[in-house]
Design an enzyme around this catalytic site. Sequence first.
Site, PDB file in Angstrom:
ATOM      1  N   GLU A  89     -58.549 -40.023 -19.047  1.00 50.21           N
ATOM      2  CA  GLU A  89     -57.655 -38.875 -19.173  1.00 50.21           C
ATOM      3  C   GLU A  89     -56.798 -39.121 -20.407  1.00 50.21           C
ATOM      4  O   GLU A  89     -55.860 -39.902 -20.367  1.00 50.21           O
ATOM      5  CB  GLU A  89     -56.798 -38.719 -17.911  1.00 50.21           C
ATOM      6  CG  GLU A  89     -57.599 -38.451 -16.651  1.00 50.21           C
ATOM      7  CD  GLU A  89     -58.360 -37.132 -16.694  1.00 50.21           C
ATOM      8  OE1 GLU A  89     -58.023 -36.268 -17.551  1.00 50.21           O
ATOM      9  OE2 GLU A  89     -59.285 -36.956 -15.895  1.00 50.21           O
ATOM     10  N   CYS A 130     -48.984 -34.740 -21.567  1.00 48.67           N
ATOM     11  CA  CYS A 130     -50.286 -34.688 -22.240  1.00 48.67           C
ATOM     12  C   CYS A 130     -50.820 -33.271 -22.359  1.00 48.67           C
ATOM     13  O   CYS A 130     -51.633 -32.981 -23.246  1.00 48.67           O
ATOM     14  CB  CYS A 130     -51.296 -35.579 -21.516  1.00 48.67           C
ATOM     15  SG  CYS A 130     -51.553 -35.150 -19.782  1.00 48.67           S
TER      16      CYS A 130
END
Length: 472
Positions: A217, A251
């Site tokens: 990720e 993010c």
Amino acid sequence: MTTATDNTSHLRATFDGLRAAWRDERPSVEQRSADLSRLRDRLRARMEEMCEAIDQDFGHRARHETLLGEGGVVLSEIDHTLAKLKHWVRPERRKAGWKLWPAKAEVRYVPLGVVGIISPWNYPVNLALAPLVAAIAAGNHVFLKPSEHTPRTAEFLRSLLADVFPETRVAVALGPAELSAAFSALPFDHLFFTGSTAVGRKVMAAAAQNLTPVTLELGGKSPAIVGEHADLAKAAARIATGKLFNAGQTCIAPDYVLIHESKRDALMELLKREIAARYRSKRRLDDYTSIINDTQYERLKRLIADAEGRGHPVISLLDGAMDVVARQRLLMPTLVLDPDRDSAVMGEEIFGPILPLVSYASIEEAIAYVYDRDRPLALYCFSRDKAEIEAVLSRIVAGGVCVNDTLYQFGCNDLPFGGVGASGMGHYHGRDGFLTFSKAMPVLRKLDPAPSDLVKPPYRGIADWVIRFLSR
């Protein structure tokens, strides 16, 4: 004095203990549910302690952002998993096909074994516990390595998980960044990493030595495309929320905004007003999070300096508020207008409260701008025109999309979350997380009569006829 060799030896001993315990007694579905229920209760009871630990690590973390972005997300993930787990673990019936008749086919979802999780600093509880919930639900044992940049939160996680699980079911490794290299090299059955693309490459290389499958990720530059037919006021408010939550250290925060050239200045003014309404006082700045450390703070200042050095208009918002609050690493929201493609602010993930506004002449030009870059972790599209939205969705591949808002796709338990290409690989959340940490094990039950009783050498007579029949 503890040496690197001592740390590595301890890692291996802890891993071996997890593996031995999993081999001897795999967690039943009832055990998994009980563990997750206990984790929920303990986390809920220690929420204030969690907020305090994260606040100390950041220097200042807006309390409500911690409650929502850390505790709320994890509790929601646990609740969703507990409600669905019995359904997820059921074997799935499949069709064996007439050529294998008589037979029954099914897929069983079985745990992989020992899972490693390396979590980051920006959401140090959420991004540690959400994948852990999925791994536990699938029946695995877990070895967690929290970020060294949030040491108080890492200690909180160690204490919390020790209060819920025996160390032979969930263990926590605390230590410096160098420990992550040895951790990644352990022969896990699956390794889950959240962090930067550069470190993700190193993690993947280390895992490859054991052929350990990985979920990465990562991040990247997630665009927000504001179409010609967007509601500008709503777009400004929702982009401000997505960009400034956790001071942009997210993010999936909108990294830059693509805006039609005729509407750029209007959006800029709306963003100014929106941000001023939220933070223009010392008390309100309590709701604004600090940058995590000096390294990140100086990096963000260099991005601004590069844009200024190139002559780009740089608009620092809320400068007056700096006069009434004294806090380390407080970086004001900053707009950069139409930066060059090769400027620093457009060349790396910003991960902070700096927002470039990039003008375009047509929606096709905006789509091409995104298409020519690495595939983003998140894509945001603001428009009231279905054709405009569909043009964006049909041409751009992204890790996840939210239309007419930001961040919410992460909070949907029933949607997979994950990147694509440079922004990551693999998914988690809800059932997709359960599947990531499970082996889909096919099982075929062959019943009598079996063609194999006939299809064997010598391949003449009935064997020849059966093979020709099955090969048509």
